[in-house]
Design an enzyme around this catalytic site. Structure first.
Site, PDB file in Angstrom:
ATOM      1  N   SER A  35       0.832  -1.202   0.000  1.00 20.66           N
ATOM      2  CA  SER A  35       0.000   0.000   0.000  1.00 20.66           C
ATOM      3  C   SER A  35       0.870   1.257   0.000  1.00 20.66           C
ATOM      4  CB  SER A  35      -0.950  -0.043   1.204  1.00 20.66           C
ATOM      5  OG  SER A  35      -1.886   0.996   1.167  1.00 20.66           O
ATOM      6  N   ASP A  88       4.955  24.435   0.324  1.00 19.30           N
ATOM      7  CA  ASP A  88       6.376  24.246   0.031  1.00 19.30           C
ATOM      8  C   ASP A  88       6.745  22.771   0.177  1.00 19.30           C
ATOM      9  OD1 ASP A  88       9.004  24.818  -0.576  1.00 19.30           O
ATOM     10  OD2 ASP A  88       9.538  25.364   1.481  1.00 19.30           O
ATOM     11  N   HIS A 107      -7.531  -5.119  -1.065  1.00 20.99           N
ATOM     12  CA  HIS A 107      -6.295  -4.377  -0.840  1.00 20.99           C
ATOM     13  C   HIS A 107      -5.290  -5.142   0.022  1.00 20.99           C
ATOM     14  CE1 HIS A 107      -3.960  -0.670  -0.768  1.00 20.99           C
ATOM     15  NE2 HIS A 107      -3.826  -0.789   0.541  1.00 20.99           N
TER      16      HIS A 107
END
Length: 421
Positions: A140, A346, A399
């Site tokens: 994952s 940023d 998953h």
């Protein structure tokens, strides 16, 4: 300790900011695991990169995932507690509350993304392996880290295996959540097809919680929106059954919420063990000067079926919302810092697309066709844009296929990387 494993604990001192190695330092913990019969041999290393963000590495036990059993046939495995998790200078609610200002905490948390984890891994590799590269298994979010590793420190890698974790290289948080809501809706409706009575029960429970002051064991209120977060489980192979049997004991004979249900909901939704999952969930998509800006909350507006009044009630998935940092005690110390991170402008790039395109390091990836958490379309686009990738697409597992399959998924990934499959 499980007698099937020989383990060695390692603790490493690493810079909080690898660009300022003389500054603040934190500890990173990792556990070396090897077959006792081969402990004295020179074996190749396999670094396990756990999913998350905010998940610590698994602990070896009788119930350890089958992939570990398979890996130990040929490798020495390093189970890394990524910085901030497990025994690696954990980021907890208590730790967060020690910061004098939210700005200081937010700045601290910017160093807990994939780029810093890769820098930790390289420091650790050099201490354990010298100049020898190692292999990685990324589950994952661990796959996201793998692509960052291939971007910025490919010299440390011999081969990489990724399970359900090929990220969109240029996808923003907005892109991710615009794609996520339809997948979650499909899973919720599939759940209701399997358990139609639960659709009526959840709608009834949400209506009750909208007017009744129901308190969880810790004292915080159970609200409809917190109830809906139980849908996070639906991306796992056993997720439907876990939620169904939880609801099976939700109400007593008087129609009141049971203590058992309230206790289990607390355990599932309080983020005590992994606040970084909530805090860093959207920041892992931040690149450049574009703030993530609570993308999941903004994206929901485009999907009216997810309003709280909708019938059937739509549960939510891997989405984190600002209200969680007010409603959930374990997240409250992070509230102001989370807002600052949502506005952060940023972010360093996490992927080098040119270097990835030219990569010659074998990368074998399984993409779960029906993955609720990681978008299949974005994963396949990445597979086309990265060199030396072999991709296996399957709907056999959800998953959690790397753990649910025993050693089958890892075995095939290793064969793929070696050109045997």
């Amino acid at each position: 300790m499980n007698p099937s494993y020989a383990t060695t604990d390692h603790v490493f001192s690493v810079p909080l900011d690898h660009a300022a190695p003389q500054g603040t330092r934190i500890q990173v913990f990792a556990r070396e695991v090897v077959d006792p019969a081969r402990a004295g041999e020179e074996l190749p290393w396999l670094l396990f990169l756990q999913g998350g963000p905010g998940g610590k590495s698994p602990r070896p036990s009788a119930g350890s995932p089958g992939w570990l059993e398979h890996a130990l046939k040929t490798h020495r495995v390093l189970l890394l507690d990524q910085r901030g998790t497990g025994r690696s200078t954990p980021v907890s609610a208590r730790a967060a509350s020690r910061f004098a200002t939210a700005a200081q905490l937010a700045t601290y948390l910017t160093f807990f993304r994939a780029d810093s984890i890769v820098a930790d891994a390289e420091l650790i590799r050099r201490q354990l392996c010298g100049d020898e590269p190692w292999e990685t298994l990324g589950q994952s979010y661990g796959g996201f880290i793998t692509l960052t590793y291939l971007s910025y420190a490919p010299e440390g890698l011999r081969a990489c295996y990724v399970a359900g974790g090929l990220p969109g290289l240029t996808a923003t948080a907005d892109d991710v959540y615009a794609r996520a809501y339809p997948r979650v809706a499909d899973r919720v409706l599939e759940y209701y097809d399997r358990y139609p009575d639960d659709a009526h029960l959840l709608r009834r429970m949400a209506d009750m919680l909208a007017t009744a002051d129901v308190r969880l064991p810790g004292g915080d209120r159970l609200t409809p929106r917190r109830l809906r977060t139980l849908g996070l489980a639906f991306g796992m192979g056993d997720g439907f059954e876990r939620v169904h049997w939880l609801l099976d004991e939700a109400l007593d004979a008087h129609g009141e919420f049971t203590d058992t249900f309230l206790h289990q909901v607390t355990a599932l939704t309080n983020f005590t063990d992994n606040p970084l999952f909530a805090v860093m969930q959207e920041t892992l998509y931040g690149q450049g000067d574009q703030p993530t800006g609570w993308a999941a909350e903004r994206a929901m507006i485009a999907f009216p079926e997810f309003t709280e009044a909708a019938d059937p009630l739509m549960l939510t998935g891997e989405m984190i919302y600002p209200w969680m940092f007010q409603d959930i005690p374990g997240l409250r110390p992070f509230a102001e810092a989370a807002d600052l991170l949502a506005d952060w402008k940023d972010w360093p790039p996490l992927y080098d697309r040119h270097r990835l395109a030219a990569s010659t390091i074998p990368l074998a990836a399984v993409v779960y066709h029906d993955d609720m958490y990681v978008d299949t379309g974005l994963s396949l686009r990445t597979a086309r844009d990265v060199g030396s990738v072999r991709t296996w697409i399957t709907n056999e597992w959800e998953h959690d296929g790397i753990t649910a399959s025993g050693g089958r998924v890892l075995s095939r990934l290793m064969d793929m990387a070696q050109g045997r499959a």
